[in-house]
Write an enzyme that holds these catalytic residues in place. Structure first.
Site, mmCIF file in Angstrom:
data_model
loop_
_atom_site.group_PDB
_atom_site.id
_atom_site.type_symbol
_atom_site.label_atom_id
_atom_site.label_comp_id
_atom_site.label_asym_id
_atom_site.label_seq_id
_atom_site.Cartn_x
_atom_site.Cartn_y
_atom_site.Cartn_z
ATOM 1 N N ASP A 50 11.458 17.257 -11.793
ATOM 2 C CA ASP A 50 11.959 15.956 -11.319
ATOM 3 C C ASP A 50 11.166 15.529 -10.080
ATOM 4 O OD1 ASP A 50 15.185 15.608 -12.486
ATOM 5 O OD2 ASP A 50 14.286 17.587 -12.538
ATOM 6 N N GLU A 73 14.740 8.059 -8.126
ATOM 7 C CA GLU A 73 15.980 8.843 -8.046
ATOM 8 C C GLU A 73 15.908 9.911 -6.967
ATOM 9 O OE1 GLU A 73 17.282 10.692 -11.697
ATOM 10 O OE2 GLU A 73 18.874 11.780 -10.656
ATOM 11 N N ASP A 116 13.274 6.781 -12.840
ATOM 12 C CA ASP A 116 13.963 8.047 -13.094
ATOM 13 C C ASP A 116 12.886 8.976 -13.662
ATOM 14 O OD1 ASP A 116 15.400 10.221 -13.905
ATOM 15 O OD2 ASP A 116 17.045 9.058 -14.774
ATOM 16 N N LEU A 118 12.742 12.019 -14.462
ATOM 17 C CA LEU A 118 13.130 12.953 -15.530
ATOM 18 C C LEU A 118 14.601 12.677 -15.815
ATOM 19 C CD1 LEU A 118 12.372 16.805 -15.620
ATOM 20 C CD2 LEU A 118 14.281 15.702 -16.801
ATOM 21 N N ASP A 119 14.881 12.027 -16.899
ATOM 22 C CA ASP A 119 16.254 11.731 -17.293
ATOM 23 C C ASP A 119 16.675 12.801 -18.299
ATOM 24 O OD1 ASP A 119 18.620 10.068 -17.457
ATOM 25 O OD2 ASP A 119 17.889 9.396 -19.417
ATOM 26 N N THR A 121 18.128 15.934 -16.962
ATOM 27 C CA THR A 121 17.764 17.182 -16.269
ATOM 28 C C THR A 121 18.611 18.371 -16.728
ATOM 29 O OG1 THR A 121 17.042 15.924 -14.350
ATOM 30 C CG2 THR A 121 17.477 18.257 -13.994
ATOM 31 N N THR A 192 27.656 10.932 -23.622
ATOM 32 C CA THR A 192 27.148 12.034 -22.801
ATOM 33 C C THR A 192 27.425 13.399 -23.422
ATOM 34 O OG1 THR A 192 27.236 12.997 -20.585
ATOM 35 C CG2 THR A 192 29.297 12.124 -21.457
ATOM 36 N N HIS A 195 28.318 15.156 -19.088
ATOM 37 C CA HIS A 195 29.172 14.499 -18.085
ATOM 38 C C HIS A 195 30.426 13.934 -18.742
ATOM 39 C CE1 HIS A 195 25.118 14.506 -16.177
ATOM 40 N NE2 HIS A 195 25.833 14.864 -15.126
ATOM 41 N N GLY A 217 20.940 12.306 -21.491
ATOM 42 C CA GLY A 217 19.998 11.286 -21.048
ATOM 43 C C GLY A 217 20.345 9.877 -21.491
ATOM 44 N N ASP A 244 18.748 4.950 -14.204
ATOM 45 C CA ASP A 244 19.001 5.416 -15.577
ATOM 46 C C ASP A 244 18.955 4.263 -16.568
ATOM 47 O OD1 ASP A 244 19.682 8.221 -15.174
ATOM 48 O OD2 ASP A 244 21.422 7.471 -14.071
HETATM 49 P P1 AMP Z 1 24.181 11.800 -19.534
HETATM 50 O O1 AMP Z 1 24.498 10.837 -20.611
HETATM 51 O O2 AMP Z 1 25.346 12.648 -19.123
HETATM 52 O O3 AMP Z 1 22.941 12.585 -19.809
HETATM 53 O O4 AMP Z 1 23.897 10.886 -18.258
HETATM 54 C C1 AMP Z 1 22.894 9.896 -18.236
HETATM 55 C C2 AMP Z 1 22.309 9.825 -16.834
HETATM 56 O O5 AMP Z 1 23.339 9.542 -15.894
HETATM 57 C C3 AMP Z 1 21.678 11.138 -16.379
HETATM 58 O O6 AMP Z 1 20.600 10.856 -15.538
HETATM 59 C C4 AMP Z 1 22.767 11.795 -15.592
HETATM 60 O O7 AMP Z 1 22.264 12.653 -14.621
HETATM 61 C C5 AMP Z 1 23.463 10.590 -14.963
HETATM 62 N N1 AMP Z 1 24.879 10.893 -14.774
HETATM 63 C C6 AMP Z 1 25.889 10.600 -15.608
HETATM 64 N N2 AMP Z 1 27.069 11.030 -15.120
HETATM 65 C C7 AMP Z 1 26.795 11.610 -13.943
HETATM 66 C C8 AMP Z 1 27.571 12.236 -12.948
HETATM 67 N N3 AMP Z 1 28.894 12.364 -13.076
HETATM 68 N N4 AMP Z 1 26.952 12.726 -11.851
HETATM 69 C C9 AMP Z 1 25.611 12.601 -11.726
HETATM 70 N N5 AMP Z 1 24.814 12.009 -12.628
HETATM 71 C C10 AMP Z 1 25.387 11.517 -13.719
HETATM 72 MG MG MG Z 2 18.821 9.956 -15.299
HETATM 73 MG MG MG Z 3 16.605 11.958 -13.362
#
Ligand code: AMP
Ligand code: MG
Ligand code: MG
Length: 306
Positions: A50, A73, A116, A118-119, A121, A192, A195, A217, A244
């Site tokens: 990242d 980011e 971003d 690296l989406d 991570t 997600t 998350h 991502g 993002d």
């Molecule tokens: P995901 O769909 O969970 O991969 O999230 C998409 C993007 O949003 C990624 O960059 C995640 O790091 C960020 N993201 C989503 N929810 C959170 C969270 N609760 N805390 C930090 N980053 C988040």
């Molecule tokens: Mg991201």
């Molecule tokens: Mg990122």
């Protein structure tokens, strides 16, 4: 040629090449095997990939566009980069586009670039590398207009090489991806993987999906919408940030899809705007009825995401 192209085209064209260079850095760090993971917050990781990918992109773009605001980011106190991380080339197809008059004569202060590096991570640290993307969005004043998504681990079927780069300029053109419509007669929703919480789940339950794809991502999920793998991307959470969604939103709109918060509002991406996407994310593939998905999100969830 390059210097005479309009500013918006030069920024998107340079972002195409910079994102691909960042993608190679991401692959190299993974194969060297030391990710040097730092925990930025709860469920929020950062790796050496990242950090390095961001330094590559910021060094490359800020040298060419020193007066355009770039928001990345990661914290980037260290701007020293190896000389072969600084990309000066840009994509000739993008440079050759004809822009409509309202995008032709923009000034540095009209643009803001969201990076971003690296989406996905979490998934990267778990070896789910196909979820990883590099995202660069170019806002014109408040609106997400230009978008670049690079997928470092996409395997090119023709030659087996890794990495592909897709771009879009809303209302103008797209490149690097063939649009495929999702199947009719069923509803596939992506959300997600890492998350997930009770609110995200309630919104998903209300969608009546035939199939749910939980993947990492924001960039990867928007690609699923463009490749005909999902009809909608639903994330009823304030966890995503502007970096993002800026690039993915611009590309999705350029292909005819829609990305808004859960209230149906587009996000603003001018340099002064806040970073969290407090209204969540609802994105639909081209041709899908965005308002139908909006109406399915329960009111009590909408009230939480303001
Ligand atoms: P995901 O769909 O969970 O991969 O999230 C998409 C993007 O949003 C990624 O960059 C995640 O790091 C960020 N993201 C989503 N929810 C959170 C969270 N609760 N805390 C930090 N980053 C988040
Ligand atoms: Mg991201
Ligand atoms: Mg990122």
């Amino acid at each position: 040629m390059a210097q005479s192209a309009p500013l918006l085209l030069r920024v998107v064209a340079s972002s195409v090449n910079a994102s691909a260079r960042a993608g190679k850095i991401i692959r190299d760090i993974m194969s060297q095997g030391d990710l040097s993971i730092v925990e930025k917050g709860k469920n929020d990781l950062q790796t050496e990939a990242d950090r390095s990918a961001q330094r590559c992109i910021l060094a490359s773009l800020s040298r060419q566009f020193p007066n355009v605001t770039i928001i990345g980011e990661e914290d980037s106190s260290n701007c020293e980069v190896p000389s072969d991380w600084v990309v000066a080339e840009s994509d000739p197809d993008v440079l050759g586009i004809k822009l409509p008059p309202h995008l032709e004569n923009l000034e540095d202060k009209d643009l803001c670039i969201w990076v971003d590096p690296l989406d996905g991570t979490s998934e990267y640290t778990q070896g789910l590398v196909e979820h990883v993307t590099v995202l660069i969005g170019v806002a014109v004043r408040e609106k997400a207009i230009g978008g670049v998504i690079h997928q470092p681990y996409y395997k090119n079927p023709d030659n087996g090489e890794l990495g592909r780069t897709m771009w879009g300029i809303d209302g103008v053109g797209t490149g690097g991806l063939k649009l495929i419509a999702p199947p009719e007669g069923k509803r596939v929703i992506t959300t997600t993987r890492s998350h997930f919480d009770s609110t995200v789940k309630s919104a998903m339950d209300a969608m009546g999906a035939d199939e749910v794809l939980r993947v990492g991502g924001a960039g990867h999920k928007v690609l699923l919408l463009l490749e005909g793998k999902a009809h909608a991307y639903v994330f009823a959470s304030a966890g995503c940030k502007r970096w993002d969604t800026c690039g993915p939103e611009a590309i999705l709109h350029a292909f005819g899809g829609t990305l808004t918060d859960v209230h149906g509002e587009r996000y603003s991406y001018n340099a002064e705007t806040g970073h969290p996407n407090k209204g969540g994310v609802l994105a639909t593939a081209p041709g899908q009825p965005h308002s139908w998905y909006l109406a399915r999100i329960p009111d009590e969830i909408k009230q939480k995401l303001v």
